[in-house]
Design a protein around this motif. Structure first.
Motif, PDB file in Angstrom:
ATOM      1  N   ALA A 326     -18.704  33.070   9.027  1.00  0.00           N
ATOM      2  CA  ALA A 326     -19.440  32.088   9.838  1.00  0.00           C
ATOM      3  C   ALA A 326     -19.843  30.882   8.997  1.00  0.00           C
ATOM      4  O   ALA A 326     -19.725  29.732   9.440  1.00  0.00           O
ATOM      5  CB  ALA A 326     -20.671  32.755  10.449  1.00  0.00           C
ATOM      6  N   GLN A 327     -20.317  31.131   7.782  1.00  0.00           N
ATOM      7  CA  GLN A 327     -20.725  30.031   6.911  1.00  0.00           C
ATOM      8  C   GLN A 327     -19.532  29.180   6.495  1.00  0.00           C
ATOM      9  O   GLN A 327     -19.637  27.950   6.386  1.00  0.00           O
ATOM     10  CB  GLN A 327     -21.444  30.601   5.686  1.00  0.00           C
ATOM     11  N   LYS A 328     -18.393  29.825   6.287  1.00  0.00           N
ATOM     12  CA  LYS A 328     -17.186  29.080   5.909  1.00  0.00           C
ATOM     13  C   LYS A 328     -16.737  28.151   7.032  1.00  0.00           C
ATOM     14  O   LYS A 328     -16.292  27.021   6.786  1.00  0.00           O
ATOM     15  CB  LYS A 328     -16.063  30.060   5.554  1.00  0.00           C
ATOM     16  N   LYS A 329     -16.870  28.597   8.281  1.00  0.00           N
ATOM     17  CA  LYS A 329     -16.494  27.746   9.416  1.00  0.00           C
ATOM     18  C   LYS A 329     -17.365  26.501   9.477  1.00  0.00           C
ATOM     19  O   LYS A 329     -16.878  25.402   9.727  1.00  0.00           O
ATOM     20  CB  LYS A 329     -16.612  28.544  10.722  1.00  0.00           C
ATOM     21  N   VAL A 330     -18.652  26.688   9.251  1.00  0.00           N
ATOM     22  CA  VAL A 330     -19.565  25.542   9.268  1.00  0.00           C
ATOM     23  C   VAL A 330     -19.224  24.582   8.135  1.00  0.00           C
ATOM     24  O   VAL A 330     -19.140  23.358   8.328  1.00  0.00           O
ATOM     25  CB  VAL A 330     -21.029  26.012   9.165  1.00  0.00           C
ATOM     26  N   LYS A 331     -19.012  25.126   6.939  1.00  0.00           N
ATOM     27  CA  LYS A 331     -18.670  24.285   5.781  1.00  0.00           C
ATOM     28  C   LYS A 331     -17.368  23.529   6.036  1.00  0.00           C
ATOM     29  O   LYS A 331     -17.246  22.337   5.711  1.00  0.00           O
ATOM     30  CB  LYS A 331     -18.537  25.162   4.542  1.00  0.00           C
ATOM     31  N   SER A 332     -16.397  24.203   6.630  1.00  0.00           N
ATOM     32  CA  SER A 332     -15.106  23.567   6.898  1.00  0.00           C
ATOM     33  C   SER A 332     -15.263  22.421   7.888  1.00  0.00           C
ATOM     34  O   SER A 332     -14.655  21.350   7.711  1.00  0.00           O
ATOM     35  CB  SER A 332     -14.122  24.605   7.446  1.00  0.00           C
ATOM     36  N   LEU A 333     -16.066  22.602   8.922  1.00  0.00           N
ATOM     37  CA  LEU A 333     -16.275  21.539   9.904  1.00  0.00           C
ATOM     38  C   LEU A 333     -16.891  20.313   9.233  1.00  0.00           C
ATOM     39  O   LEU A 333     -16.450  19.179   9.463  1.00  0.00           O
ATOM     40  CB  LEU A 333     -17.170  22.051  11.032  1.00  0.00           C
ATOM     41  N   ILE A 334     -17.906  20.539   8.393  1.00  0.00           N
ATOM     42  CA  ILE A 334     -18.575  19.417   7.726  1.00  0.00           C
ATOM     43  C   ILE A 334     -17.625  18.735   6.744  1.00  0.00           C
ATOM     44  O   ILE A 334     -17.572  17.505   6.659  1.00  0.00           O
ATOM     45  CB  ILE A 334     -19.852  19.902   7.019  1.00  0.00           C
ATOM     46  N   ASP A 335     -16.853  19.524   5.996  1.00  0.00           N
ATOM     47  CA  ASP A 335     -15.893  18.944   5.053  1.00  0.00           C
ATOM     48  C   ASP A 335     -14.877  18.066   5.773  1.00  0.00           C
ATOM     49  O   ASP A 335     -14.529  16.971   5.306  1.00  0.00           O
ATOM     50  CB  ASP A 335     -15.149  20.048   4.298  1.00  0.00           C
ATOM     51  N   ARG A 336     -14.399  18.522   6.921  1.00  0.00           N
ATOM     52  CA  ARG A 336     -13.348  17.780   7.613  1.00  0.00           C
ATOM     53  C   ARG A 336     -13.845  16.463   8.194  1.00  0.00           C
ATOM     54  O   ARG A 336     -13.121  15.470   8.183  1.00  0.00           O
ATOM     55  CB  ARG A 336     -12.715  18.663   8.688  1.00  0.00           C
TER      56      ARG A 336
END
Length: 538
Positions: A326-336
Motif C-alpha cells: 500500500a505504501q509503495k502504491k502511494v509513493k509511486s503515484l507521488i513519484d509519477r
C-alpha cells in the motif's frame, strides 16, 4: 452603518461568518439596515464576540470562538449560529432522509458548517477547526441521536463489536481497534464518530474550495457511503493530499487534471490543515489524488489485555507485505506526478516539485497524521506555473501514465532526487548520470554505450552536433567515474554547471524516448541501446 456590536462581531468572527448568521451579503455589512430580528441576533453575536476578544490570541481564543457552533438551552436545540440565522430569515437545505443516520448526519453538518467561515486558527493549532468539533456536536440533540443511530446501523455498527444495539450512554462500550491495510492501527470510539464524520465532510469541502452549505450536505452523503463501505471491510478510494513546494499555482490556472490526481492552488483550508514540512516551506500547490484503503480487522478494545512486544512484532510481520504494498502504491503515484512535472520543464528553468507533506484522510480516523518528507534547502528555485506549463504538465502526465515502464523507475527516482533532494551539486550530478545509465547502461563498455546512445537519441539528424554531444557527454561521464572512485571534487561553480547539464541531458533523453517507437517497451537497457545505436527491433 457604525455599530460597535457589528465591529466586535466582525473582529471576533470575520465578515463571512457574520454575514451568514445575519442572512445578509458579507460585502455589504457596512451599508445594511438591520431588521429587528437581525438586530437582536447581532446583539447576541456581540456578546459572544466580547468573550472571544477578551482572551489572548491562540488556543483559548480559537476554542471560545468555536463554542458559538454549539447550542444554548435558552435558544433551542440547534447551534447558536444556526439558530440566529433562522431568526434572520435564513433558509437551509433539507435534512430529510429515510435513512436515519443520513438525516442526523446532515443536521450535524448543517450546524457545523459555519466553522468553515470562521477566521483561520492559530498556526500552532492548525487542525483545531476540524479536531475540536466533538465538544460541540455531542451537545446537539442530533449529535446524541446520531451516536445511537450509528450503534443500530447494520453497516456502521460493525465497527463496534463490543457495543450492543440497545440505547444507552454514548460512552457505554463502543470502543474498538481498527487495523488498516496501510499498516496503521488505532482505537476507535463510538462517541466520537459523529465528530469524525463531520470533520471529514468539512475538510473535503474546504480543501476543494467549495465553501457552501449545499456542497457540505453533498459531501456528507459521500462521507456516509464511504464510511459504510469501510465498516464492511471493503476497499475504498480515499483522498490523498500532497503539499508540493517549489512550484506555485495561481488561482487563474484553476486545476490541472492528470491521471494521478488534480493539481490545484493551495486553498486556505488545505494550507491550514497540512501546514508545512520540516523545511518550513509553504506548499504552493496541492495534489488531490486517490489511494485505495481498507480495514483488515475490527477487534474489541481491551486496555487490560495489552499485547506483548513479541505479539506485536509477530502481528506486524503478518501485516507487513500488505502495508508495504500500500505504501509503495502511494509513493509511486507521488513519484509519477513529480516526474511528469519535471518532464514539462522548459530549457531555461527546471521544475523541481518537492513533496513537503502527505496525508490520506478517512472518515474513520479520530486523529490527524501527516507524513513529512524532508527539510533542507531546495536545489532549484521555485517556478510559477503558467498556462503553457500547465498544458505541458497535462501532456506529460498522460504520457507517463500510459507508457512509463517499471524498468525505468530507478532512473525516475534518481532524476527526482537530483533536482529536489541533493543539496550538494556533485551528489545531484551523480544521480543525474545514474539516470543516463538506467536508460542505456550495461555491465561492459558502459561509458561508450551510454554516451553514444544519448548522443544519437538527442541529435539523430546532425552528424556534427551528435559528435560534439558525444564528446561532451563522455567527458562528464569520465568526471563522474573519477568522483565515485575518490578523485577531488571541482570548484562549486563547475559542480553546479556539471549537475545542471547532466540533468538537462537526462530530461531531454527521457522526453525523446517517448517519441521513439519501441524504446520504452524494450525489456532492458541493453535492448534500448541496441535499438538506438543499431536499429535492432525491440
Amino acid at each position: 452603518m457604525t455599530d460597535a456590536r457589528l465591529e466586535a462581531a466582525r473582529q471576533a468572527f470575520a465578515d463571512p461568518f457574520v454575514g451568514y448568521v445575519l442572512n445578509t451579503d458579507p460585502s455589504g455589512l457596512d451599508d445594511s439596515d438591520l431588521t429587528q430580528p437581525q438586530s437582536a441576533a447581532l446583539g447576541l453575536l456581540a456578546q459572544f464576540a466580547q468573550s472571544v476578544l477578551a482572551t489572548p490570541e491562540g488556543f483559548e481564543r480559537d476554542y471560545r470562538r468555536a463554542m458559538i457552533l454549539g447550542p444554548l438551552p435558552q435558544l433551542g436545540k440547534t447551534g447558536v449560529a444556526t439558530t440566529l440565522r433562522e431568526w434572520c430569515g435564513g433558509t437551509f437545505p433539507s435534512t430529510d432522509s429515510a435513512d436515519a443516520v443520513e438525516a442526523l448526519l446532515l443536521e450535524c453538518v448543517r450546524n457545523s458548517y459555519p466553522a468553515l467561515l470562521l477566521p483561520e486558527p492559530d498556526e500552532k493549532f492548525r487542525h483545531f477547526r476540524y479536531l475540536n468539533l466533538s465538544s460541540v456536536i455531542l451537545q446537539l440533540d442530533a449529535g446524541k441521536q446520531l451516536v445511537q443511530a450509528i450503534r443500530r446501523d447494520d453497516g456502521l455498527g460493525r465497527l463496534f463489536p463490543d457495543s450492543p444495539a440497545a440505547d444507552g450512554s454514548p460512552y457505554e462500550a463502543g470502543n474498538s481497534m481498527l487495523t488498516w491495510e496501510s499498516g496503521s492501527g488505532f482505537s476507535f470510539q463510538l462517541a466520537l464518530m459523529p465528530e469524525t464524520m463531520v470533520r471529514y465532510t468539512l475538510l473535503l469541502a474546504g480543501i476543494n474550495g467549495e465553501i457552501s452549505l449545499e456542497a457540505c450536505m453533498r459531501y456528507a452523503k459521500d462521507t456516509l457511503s464511504v464510511s459504510r463501505a469501510l465498516a464492511r471491510q471493503e476497499r475504498a478510494d480515499l483522498p490523498l493530499l500532497v503539499g508540493l513546494s517549489n512550484i506555485e499555482l495561481s488561482e487563474d490556472i484553476g486545476s490541472i487534471d492528470t491521471p494521478f490526481g488534480e493539481l490545484r492552488p493551495m486553498t486556505p483550508a488545505a494550507r491550514s490543515y497540512l501546514g508545512s514540512g520540516m523545511s518550513g516551506r509553504e506548499p504552493g500547490a496541492l495534489l488531490i489524488g486517490k489511494a485505495s484503503q481498507r480495514i483488515l480487522s475490527i477487534d474489541k478494545w481491551d486496555p487490560d489485555q495489552e499485547a506483548t512486544p513479541e505479539d506485536r512484532e509477530a502481528d506486524w510481520e503478518k501485516r507487513r507485505p500488505a502495508a508495504e504494498a500500500a505504501q509503495k502504491k502511494v509513493k509511486s503515484l507521488i513519484d509519477r506526478i513529480r516526474y511528469s512535472i519535471m518532464l514539462a520543464s522548459e530549457d531555461e528553468s527546471i521544475l523541481a516539485p518537492i513533496d513537503e507533506v502527505t496525508t490520506q484522510i478517512t472518515p474513520l480516523d479520530q486523529s490527524t497524521s501527516s507524513a513529512i518528507a524532508h527539510g533542507g534547502m531546495a536545489p532549484f528555485p521555485p517556478v510559477a506555473i503558467t498556462h503553457e506549463l500547465a498544458a505541458r504538465i497535462r501532456l506529460w502526465a498522460r504520457r507517463v501514465s500510459e507508457n512509463h515502464p517499471a524498468s525505468l523507475d530507478i532512473g525516475m527516482r534518481r532524476l527526482i532526487s537530483a533536482a529536489t533532494l541533493r543539496i550538494d551539486p556533485m551528489d545531484g550530478f551523480i544521480d543525474a548520470v545514474m539516470c543516463w545509465e538506467n536508460l542505456f547502461g550495461e555491465a561492459q563498455e558502459t561509458a561508450f554505450k551510454v554516451c553514444a546512445s544519448l548522443a544519437t537519441l538527442l541529435e539523430p539528424a546532425d552528424h556534427d552536433k551528435r559528435k560534439d554531444m558525444f564528446a561532451q557527454l563522455k567527458r562528464l561521464y569520465d568526471i563522474r567515474s573519477r568522483l565515485v572512485h575518490g578523485s577531488s571534487e571541482p570548484d562549486l561553480r563547475t559542480a553546479y554547471a556539471h549537475r545542471d547539464l547532466a540533468l538537462k541531458v537526462a530530461l531531454g533523453a527521457r522526453r525523446a524516448a517517448y517519441a521513439m517507437p519501441g524504446l520504452l517497451n524494450a525489456r532492458d537497457a541493453t535492448a534500448r541501446y541496441k535499438l538506438v545505436l543499431l536499429g535492432f527491433p525491440s
